[in-house]
Design a protein around this motif. Structure first.
Motif, PDB file in Angstrom:
ATOM      1  N   TYR A   1       0.433  -1.055   0.254  1.00 58.16           N
ATOM      2  CA  TYR A   1       0.527  -0.236   0.426  1.00 58.16           C
ATOM      3  C   TYR A   1       0.750   0.820  -0.046  1.00 58.16           C
ATOM      4  CZ  TYR A   1      -3.982  -3.156   0.930  1.00 58.16           C
ATOM      5  OH  TYR A   1      -4.333  -3.984   1.107  1.00 58.16           O
ATOM      6  N   PHE A   2       0.195   2.024  -0.690  1.00 58.23           N
ATOM      7  CA  PHE A   2       0.720   3.451  -0.613  1.00 58.23           C
ATOM      8  C   PHE A   2       0.019   4.640  -0.293  1.00 58.23           C
ATOM      9  CE2 PHE A   2       2.605   1.073  -4.058  1.00 58.23           C
ATOM     10  CZ  PHE A   2       3.834   1.233  -4.426  1.00 58.23           C
ATOM     11  N   PHE A   3       0.905   5.428   0.748  1.00 63.32           N
ATOM     12  CA  PHE A   3       0.780   6.841   1.447  1.00 63.32           C
ATOM     13  C   PHE A   3       0.759   7.949   1.013  1.00 63.32           C
ATOM     14  CE2 PHE A   3       0.847   2.956   3.892  1.00 63.32           C
ATOM     15  CZ  PHE A   3      -0.466   3.156   4.555  1.00 63.32           C
ATOM     16  N   HIS A   4      -0.039   8.449  -0.148  1.00 62.50           N
ATOM     17  CA  HIS A   4       0.464   9.844  -0.874  1.00 62.50           C
ATOM     18  C   HIS A   4      -0.328  10.720  -0.095  1.00 62.50           C
ATOM     19  CE1 HIS A   4       1.542   7.268  -3.885  1.00 62.50           C
ATOM     20  NE2 HIS A   4       0.569   6.953  -3.697  1.00 62.50           N
ATOM     21  N   VAL A   5      -0.064  12.181   0.616  1.00 68.10           N
ATOM     22  CA  VAL A   5      -0.225  13.376   1.055  1.00 68.10           C
ATOM     23  C   VAL A   5      -0.827  13.767   0.125  1.00 68.10           C
ATOM     24  CG1 VAL A   5       0.490  14.936   2.267  1.00 68.10           C
ATOM     25  CG2 VAL A   5       0.972  12.840   3.057  1.00 68.10           C
ATOM     26  N   ARG A   6      -1.847  14.302  -0.018  1.00 66.92           N
ATOM     27  CA  ARG A   6      -3.104  15.553  -0.803  1.00 66.92           C
ATOM     28  C   ARG A   6      -2.854  17.119   0.221  1.00 66.92           C
ATOM     29  NH1 ARG A   6      -4.843  15.993  -4.989  1.00 66.92           N
ATOM     30  NH2 ARG A   6      -4.759  13.257  -6.258  1.00 66.92           N
ATOM     31  N   LEU A   7      -2.153  18.083  -1.201  1.00 65.66           N
ATOM     32  CA  LEU A   7      -2.376  19.123   0.471  1.00 65.66           C
ATOM     33  C   LEU A   7      -3.202  19.955  -1.153  1.00 65.66           C
ATOM     34  CD1 LEU A   7       0.583  19.586   2.148  1.00 65.66           C
ATOM     35  CD2 LEU A   7      -1.280  19.356   2.887  1.00 65.66           C
ATOM     36  N   GLY A   8      -4.709  20.251  -0.782  1.00 67.70           N
ATOM     37  CA  GLY A   8      -5.307  21.206  -2.084  1.00 67.70           C
ATOM     38  C   GLY A   8      -5.093  20.681  -3.332  1.00 67.70           C
TER      39      GLY A   8
ATOM     40  N   MET B   1      -1.498  19.929  -4.463  1.00 68.91           N
ATOM     41  CA  MET B   1      -0.710  19.364  -4.483  1.00 68.91           C
ATOM     42  C   MET B   1      -0.784  17.694  -3.951  1.00 68.91           C
ATOM     43  SD  MET B   1       2.750  20.553  -3.234  1.00 68.91           S
ATOM     44  CE  MET B   1       2.409  19.936  -1.150  1.00 68.91           C
ATOM     45  N   LEU B   2      -0.119  16.999  -4.739  1.00 68.42           N
ATOM     46  CA  LEU B   2      -0.407  15.686  -4.587  1.00 68.42           C
ATOM     47  C   LEU B   2       0.930  15.303  -4.745  1.00 68.42           C
ATOM     48  CD1 LEU B   2      -1.727  13.058  -3.771  1.00 68.42           C
ATOM     49  CD2 LEU B   2      -1.351  12.382  -5.624  1.00 68.42           C
ATOM     50  N   VAL B   3       1.549  14.401  -2.821  1.00 71.74           N
ATOM     51  CA  VAL B   3       3.056  14.241  -2.319  1.00 71.74           C
ATOM     52  C   VAL B   3       2.776  12.452  -2.986  1.00 71.74           C
ATOM     53  CG1 VAL B   3       5.106  13.704  -1.237  1.00 71.74           C
ATOM     54  CG2 VAL B   3       3.511  16.478  -1.112  1.00 71.74           C
ATOM     55  N   HIS B   4       4.107  12.308  -3.818  1.00 72.49           N
ATOM     56  CA  HIS B   4       3.675  10.498  -3.790  1.00 72.49           C
ATOM     57  C   HIS B   4       4.525   9.881  -2.614  1.00 72.49           C
ATOM     58  CE1 HIS B   4       1.301  10.452  -7.810  1.00 72.49           C
ATOM     59  NE2 HIS B   4       1.417  11.368  -7.833  1.00 72.49           N
ATOM     60  N   ASP B   5       3.915   8.464  -2.445  1.00 78.86           N
ATOM     61  CA  ASP B   5       4.751   7.822  -1.941  1.00 78.86           C
ATOM     62  C   ASP B   5       5.655   7.312  -2.510  1.00 78.86           C
ATOM     63  OD1 ASP B   5       5.274   5.136  -0.660  1.00 78.86           O
ATOM     64  OD2 ASP B   5       3.825   5.184   0.606  1.00 78.86           O
ATOM     65  N   THR B   6       6.368   6.593  -2.686  1.00 82.74           N
ATOM     66  CA  THR B   6       7.014   6.053  -3.771  1.00 82.74           C
ATOM     67  C   THR B   6       7.612   4.757  -3.304  1.00 82.74           C
ATOM     68  OG1 THR B   6       9.707   6.815  -3.593  1.00 82.74           O
ATOM     69  CG2 THR B   6       8.284   7.820  -4.993  1.00 82.74           C
ATOM     70  N   GLU B   7       7.532   4.605  -2.242  1.00 82.60           N
ATOM     71  CA  GLU B   7       8.293   3.241  -1.438  1.00 82.60           C
ATOM     72  C   GLU B   7       6.909   2.209  -1.079  1.00 82.60           C
ATOM     73  OE1 GLU B   7      10.913   4.160   1.420  1.00 82.60           O
ATOM     74  OE2 GLU B   7      11.979   5.179   0.352  1.00 82.60           O
ATOM     75  N   GLY B   8       6.075   2.697  -0.997  1.00 81.09           N
ATOM     76  CA  GLY B   8       4.989   1.664  -0.136  1.00 81.09           C
ATOM     77  C   GLY B   8       5.376   1.412   1.136  1.00 81.09           C
ATOM     78  N   GLU B   9       4.733   0.046   1.931  1.00 81.48           N
ATOM     79  CA  GLU B   9       4.979   0.123   2.661  1.00 81.48           C
ATOM     80  C   GLU B   9       4.152  -1.505   2.897  1.00 81.48           C
ATOM     81  OE1 GLU B   9       4.408   0.070   7.713  1.00 81.48           O
ATOM     82  OE2 GLU B   9       4.981   2.299   6.171  1.00 81.48           O
ATOM     83  N   VAL B  10       4.474  -2.263   3.053  1.00 73.37           N
ATOM     84  CA  VAL B  10       3.103  -4.168   2.820  1.00 73.37           C
ATOM     85  C   VAL B  10       2.378  -4.043   4.262  1.00 73.37           C
ATOM     86  CG1 VAL B  10       3.366  -6.196   3.306  1.00 73.37           C
ATOM     87  CG2 VAL B  10       5.040  -5.158   2.079  1.00 73.37           C
ATOM     88  N   PHE B  11       1.051  -4.131   4.377  1.00 74.35           N
ATOM     89  CA  PHE B  11       0.551  -4.771   4.855  1.00 74.35           C
ATOM     90  C   PHE B  11      -0.501  -6.137   5.058  1.00 74.35           C
ATOM     91  CE2 PHE B  11       1.089  -0.307   5.695  1.00 74.35           C
ATOM     92  CZ  PHE B  11       1.048  -0.177   6.864  1.00 74.35           C
ATOM     93  N   GLU B  12      -0.728  -6.513   6.013  1.00 73.77           N
ATOM     94  CA  GLU B  12      -1.424  -8.010   5.991  1.00 73.77           C
ATOM     95  C   GLU B  12      -3.043  -7.501   5.110  1.00 73.77           C
ATOM     96  OE1 GLU B  12      -3.288 -10.549   8.658  1.00 73.77           O
ATOM     97  OE2 GLU B  12      -1.971 -10.199   9.364  1.00 73.77           O
TER      98      GLU B  12
ATOM     99  N   GLU C   1      -1.438  -1.487  -4.709  1.00 69.76           N
ATOM    100  CA  GLU C   1      -0.258  -1.712  -5.829  1.00 69.76           C
ATOM    101  C   GLU C   1      -1.153  -1.009  -7.890  1.00 69.76           C
ATOM    102  OE1 GLU C   1       2.516  -5.133  -5.548  1.00 69.76           O
ATOM    103  OE2 GLU C   1       0.560  -5.733  -4.242  1.00 69.76           O
ATOM    104  N   SER C   2      -2.205  -1.333  -7.901  1.00 68.11           N
ATOM    105  CA  SER C   2      -2.658  -1.281  -8.945  1.00 68.11           C
ATOM    106  C   SER C   2      -3.229   0.500  -9.447  1.00 68.11           C
ATOM    107  CB  SER C   2      -3.901  -1.538  -9.085  1.00 68.11           C
ATOM    108  OG  SER C   2      -4.795  -1.429  -8.723  1.00 68.11           O
ATOM    109  N   GLY C   3      -2.778   1.503  -8.044  1.00 71.72           N
ATOM    110  CA  GLY C   3      -3.385   2.915  -8.362  1.00 71.72           C
ATOM    111  C   GLY C   3      -4.830   2.641  -7.361  1.00 71.72           C
TER     112      GLY C   3
END
Length: 82
Positions: free
Chosen positions: A4-11, A13-24, A61-63
């Motif tokens: 899963y990826f955690f992108h931060v949206r501010l208005g 602007m979108l700051v992309h999480d390029t690494e992601g993290e594995v969760f169950e 993972e598919s976005g």
């Protein structure tokens, strides 16, 4: 396990999480996003910069966006506590 990826949206602007993290599963990813949101919220409260348009978007993972959290809403909830 899913990534899963955690992108931060501010208005707009979108700051992309390029690494992601594995969760169950998605529930565990939401919990991870909630933890991140609380960390961001604490920083924003210290700086006095709570933005109503801030959001953490969780994508798979598919976005595909599977969930979103709004730290400003959490701040309202915290302020409403007795």
């Amino acid at each position: 396990m899913p990534l899963y990826f955690f992108h931060v949206r501010l208005g707009t602007m979108l700051v992309h999480d390029t690494e992601g993290e594995v969760f169950e599963n998605l529930s565990a990813a939401k919990s991870g996003a909630d933890d991140r949101s609380k960390r961001l919220l604490r920083s924003a409260l210290r700086l006095g910069e709570i933005r109503a348009d801030g959001e953490i978007e969780i994508t798979d993972e598919s976005g595909f966006t599977v969930a979103a959290l709004q730290p400003a809403k959490q701040a309202e909830d915290i302020r409403a506590l007795p």
